[in-house]
Design a protein around this motif. Structure first.
Motif, PDB file in Angstrom:
ATOM      1  N   ASN A  30      -6.565   0.321   5.151  1.00 57.24           N
ATOM      2  CA  ASN A  30      -7.064   0.460   3.785  1.00 57.24           C
ATOM      3  C   ASN A  30      -6.330  -0.417   2.777  1.00 57.24           C
ATOM      4  O   ASN A  30      -6.670  -0.398   1.599  1.00 57.24           O
ATOM      5  N   ILE A  31      -5.354  -1.171   3.215  1.00 55.99           N
ATOM      6  CA  ILE A  31      -4.595  -2.045   2.310  1.00 55.99           C
ATOM      7  C   ILE A  31      -5.187  -3.454   2.368  1.00 55.99           C
ATOM      8  O   ILE A  31      -5.577  -3.942   3.434  1.00 55.99           O
ATOM      9  N   SER A  32      -5.240  -4.109   1.209  1.00 54.83           N
ATOM     10  CA  SER A  32      -5.848  -5.441   1.132  1.00 54.83           C
ATOM     11  C   SER A  32      -5.039  -6.468   1.928  1.00 54.83           C
ATOM     12  O   SER A  32      -3.857  -6.287   2.191  1.00 54.83           O
ATOM     13  N   ARG A  33      -5.701  -7.560   2.277  1.00 55.09           N
ATOM     14  CA  ARG A  33      -5.059  -8.622   3.054  1.00 55.09           C
ATOM     15  C   ARG A  33      -3.938  -9.299   2.287  1.00 55.09           C
ATOM     16  O   ARG A  33      -2.933  -9.706   2.864  1.00 55.09           O
ATOM     17  N   ILE A  34      -4.097  -9.431   0.993  1.00 57.24           N
ATOM     18  CA  ILE A  34      -3.069 -10.073   0.173  1.00 57.24           C
ATOM     19  C   ILE A  34      -1.807  -9.222   0.163  1.00 57.24           C
ATOM     20  O   ILE A  34      -0.699  -9.743   0.321  1.00 57.24           O
ATOM     21  N   LYS A  35      -1.965  -7.916   0.004  1.00 54.66           N
ATOM     22  CA  LYS A  35      -0.810  -7.024   0.009  1.00 54.66           C
ATOM     23  C   LYS A  35      -0.142  -7.019   1.382  1.00 54.66           C
ATOM     24  O   LYS A  35       1.086  -7.029   1.490  1.00 54.66           O
ATOM     25  N   LYS A  36      -0.955  -7.022   2.453  1.00 54.60           N
ATOM     26  CA  LYS A  36      -0.395  -7.076   3.807  1.00 54.60           C
ATOM     27  C   LYS A  36       0.394  -8.361   4.023  1.00 54.60           C
ATOM     28  O   LYS A  36       1.474  -8.344   4.616  1.00 54.60           O
ATOM     29  N   ALA A  37      -0.148  -9.478   3.541  1.00 54.57           N
ATOM     30  CA  ALA A  37       0.546 -10.763   3.694  1.00 54.57           C
ATOM     31  C   ALA A  37       1.871 -10.752   2.929  1.00 54.57           C
ATOM     32  O   ALA A  37       2.883 -11.247   3.436  1.00 54.57           O
TER      33      ALA A  37
END
Length: 167
Positions: A30-37
């Motif tokens: 549920n976390i965005s790709r930008i935050k994961k990166a």
């Protein structure tokens, strides 16, 4: 949080709570790709400064830790393969290596203590409540409630009537 603790976390480049919160967050769908990166960048940067690798890979989509381990010395020199599975409430000392051998990775149970400098290789299964001493090299399965000592592994099992047996 007092000023001394903030200063220690900044100079050591490892904040236990922050690191593990972000580590578990990168496996959350549920976390965005930008935050994961961004979180992955923080994790890799922290591991790089500490000379550690804790098997952070997002390709398989699952974390190899059930819960954040207890690291009394921080991340210093810890190397863990991405395919290994580590149970909850495990204490891992510095300079520990948990690695693959012959395409297989170790599985470590709950409530284990792994002493500084210990090496665990191959598709071994380490039971619950196991204590592995400093600088031990483990290449065989360890049953529950056992203690492993010496560099050439000697497994000590505490029996019901308080006698000890050596395997």
């Amino acid at each position: 949080m007092n000023f001394r603790k903030i200063l220690q976390n900044y100079t050591r480049c490892y904040n236990h709570k922050k690191y593990w919160k972000r580590r578990f967050a990168i496996y959350n769908p549920n976390i965005s790709r930008i935050k994961k990166a961004f979180y992955l960048y923080y994790i890799k940067r922290t591991e790089g400064k500490q000379g550690a690798y804790l098997g952070t890979k997002t390709e398989n989509g699952k974390c190899n830790f059930k819960d954040s381990p207890i690291l009394p010395h921080g991340l210093i020199g810890i190397v863990i393969s991405a395919q290994s599975i580590i149970g909850s409430n495990c204490q891992i000392g510095h300079q520990v290596t948990i690695g693959r051998s012959k395409g297989q990775s170790p599985t470590i149970g709950d409530n284990c203590f792994i002493g500084p400098g210990a090496k665990i290789f191959g598709g071994v299964h380490i039971g619950n409540n196991v204590r592995i001493g400093a600088n031990c090299i483990v290449c065989t399965d360890i049953p529950d409630n056992a203690t492993v000592v010496l560099d050439k592994p000697r497994i000590i099992i505490k029996e019901e009537n308080y006698k000890y047996s050596i395997l």
